[in-house]
Enzyme design. Sequence first.
Site, PDB file in Angstrom:
ATOM      1  N   HIS A  48     -32.694  35.832  -9.249  1.00  9.50           N
ATOM      2  CA  HIS A  48     -31.314  35.628  -8.826  1.00  9.50           C
ATOM      3  C   HIS A  48     -31.154  35.913  -7.337  1.00  9.50           C
ATOM      4  O   HIS A  48     -30.314  35.315  -6.661  1.00  9.50           O
ATOM      5  CB  HIS A  48     -30.390  36.525  -9.647  1.00  9.50           C
ATOM      6  CG  HIS A  48     -29.147  35.829 -10.061  1.00  9.50           C
ATOM      7  ND1 HIS A  48     -29.089  35.000 -11.157  1.00  9.50           N
ATOM      8  CD2 HIS A  48     -27.908  35.782  -9.520  1.00  9.50           C
ATOM      9  CE1 HIS A  48     -27.878  34.508 -11.275  1.00  9.50           C
ATOM     10  NE2 HIS A  48     -27.138  34.970 -10.291  1.00  9.50           N
TER      11      HIS A  48
ATOM     12  N   ASP B 257     -32.786  29.097 -16.782  1.00 13.51           N
ATOM     13  CA  ASP B 257     -33.117  29.717 -18.061  1.00 13.51           C
ATOM     14  C   ASP B 257     -33.677  28.698 -19.053  1.00 13.51           C
ATOM     15  O   ASP B 257     -34.570  29.017 -19.839  1.00 13.51           O
ATOM     16  CB  ASP B 257     -31.885  30.407 -18.654  1.00 13.51           C
ATOM     17  CG  ASP B 257     -31.734  31.844 -18.147  1.00 13.51           C
ATOM     18  OD1 ASP B 257     -32.769  32.468 -17.852  1.00 13.51           O
ATOM     19  OD2 ASP B 257     -30.600  32.326 -18.040  1.00 13.51           O
TER      20      ASP B 257
ATOM     21  N   CYS C  96     -25.853  23.058 -13.362  1.00 13.84           N
ATOM     22  CA  CYS C  96     -25.499  24.089 -12.381  1.00 13.84           C
ATOM     23  C   CYS C  96     -26.714  24.939 -12.024  1.00 13.84           C
ATOM     24  O   CYS C  96     -26.599  25.884 -11.248  1.00 13.84           O
ATOM     25  CB  CYS C  96     -24.363  24.976 -12.886  1.00 13.84           C
ATOM     26  SG  CYS C  96     -24.794  25.978 -14.312  1.00 13.84           S
TER      27      CYS C  96
ATOM     28  N   GLU D 293     -28.580  26.386 -21.935  1.00 13.28           N
ATOM     29  CA  GLU D 293     -29.726  27.004 -21.282  1.00 13.28           C
ATOM     30  C   GLU D 293     -30.757  27.542 -22.270  1.00 13.28           C
ATOM     31  O   GLU D 293     -31.674  28.266 -21.879  1.00 13.28           O
ATOM     32  CB  GLU D 293     -29.259  28.119 -20.328  1.00 13.28           C
ATOM     33  CG  GLU D 293     -28.256  29.059 -20.911  1.00 13.28           C
ATOM     34  CD  GLU D 293     -27.562  29.929 -19.862  1.00 13.28           C
ATOM     35  OE1 GLU D 293     -28.120  30.116 -18.763  1.00 13.28           O
ATOM     36  OE2 GLU D 293     -26.460  30.418 -20.161  1.00 13.28           O
TER      37      GLU D 293
END
Length: 539
Positions: free
Chosen positions: A188, A453, A500, A429
């Site tokens: 992240h 993911d 996204c 995901e």
Amino acid sequence: MLKFSGKSVYKGIVLGPAAVLKNNDFQVKRERAEDSEAEIARVETAVEKAQEQLQKLYEKAVKEVGEASAAIFEVHQMMLEDDDYRDAISSMIRTEQINAEYAVAVTGDNFSEMFANMDDDYMKARAADIKDISNRLVRNLAGQEDMDFGSMEPSVIIADDLSPSETVQMDKSKILAFVTVHGSTNSHTAILARMMNIPALIGVPMDLEEIHTGQTVVVDGFKAEVVFDPTEELCRETEARMKEEQEKTELLQTLKGKENVTRSGKKIHIYANIGSVGDVGYVLENDAGGIGLFRSEFLYLGRNDFPTEEEQFQAYRQVVQTMAGKKVIIRTLDIGADKQVDYLNLGREDNPAMGYRAIRICLKQKDIFKTQLRALLRAAAYGNLSIMYPMIISTEEVRQIYSIVDEVECELNDAGIPYKIPEQGIMIETPASVMISDELAEMVDFFSIGTNDLTQYTLAIDRQNEKLDDFYNPHHKAILRMIKLVVDNAHKHGKWAGICGELGADLELTQEFVRMGLDELSVAPSMVLKVRKNVREME
């Protein structure tokens, strides 16, 4: 001249001074102090310095996240003035004739434990605050300076690693690049670096003890190299290349205001991913059509307690009002895995990526979820807000979510608080959600595919494990086939589908995504115009 190779997180090139962040964890030692009054005076000086530091943090937070979220620093300032806390430190120094550092550390532990054992939830939450201010005093006593991102000149951040909560608190206008010893290209933190539109290298085998703040450094994201103390010739070459990149950026600016449409007339929405209220400026600056992913968990990071309903409402409302009618999709709390929050007490898990995280926490701890939903529904009355739920694996989870939303709606009605039920979608995901996407499409308003993911779960590869970067292949046929299946199932039921995840910004796949029929790509703000350019050049 020192040169190291690493892995490039974002391609760019920069020349500037280094700002080295070193881990200052150390064991506080008990030492005998002959002059107790001198030690107490040292504590008073450390307290004064801490007050100044906290005031600066408060002023910075007010500008970036508003007064409600900044209030924690006022709380810390008041706690520093607490007579019981200060008297306990002074008494320990006098009676035991010990050094100030040890007295502060022990007093902090004692008070923290005392608060943690109280029945009142508010007082329990203050345990972490006491620990935090005690650690700050110890650092001041030891002469360890906080990195002052407000007063430092624009610099290249050099660190062992950076957590999402650390990066989100930095003054982004002062950061030229990131270079870290550890980290994964799919973490992240790496995603945040790409969002900030700055060069970043990870996995650089450098010894932080050999590097010092102020040292000149070149970061080359194209070659995945970092050079300390570059030669004059390399500096000249770097400045020339920086000028070339700036010219390319200026050419992209001509695409502002243009439609995301292919030469044959096919249109697609290009939105932006962000992590805080302060990032909305990047969205507008890069002419994104909306916000396809607002990572709400960043309201929970870098603090000692949950954000209140009012804090969240103010943040969400500010975003939707600033976007002035453009779509803003807010993802509900996605804590867990690489985004840990100490006050949530999640505990250690052997495989956190597949553990207690995201919607699972929300469905198990409904009070946390309902607080966020109340804030979201209230903010929806002020603009074009949509809610997106992460880590869905079943239709039963969606039914549970809707049931909780109904409860929140009743509570808001009873209280006479204005609200609106917004568009509600889910993130795709997990392979499970892909395989039942036909059933899920009947229940929700839209799909947003989280390719990060989805890739790790499909390929059985932990995206945080830097040893597996060479095996992590987001272009795998299985991933692309899954995306196509999800898009087809959404369209069968009259729903829209977007991406996204990081794959949405992969320029090698833009044309394929348009051909698949994806309705939206949400990317880092820095990639909006680059993706638009690709789309407009398509036949």
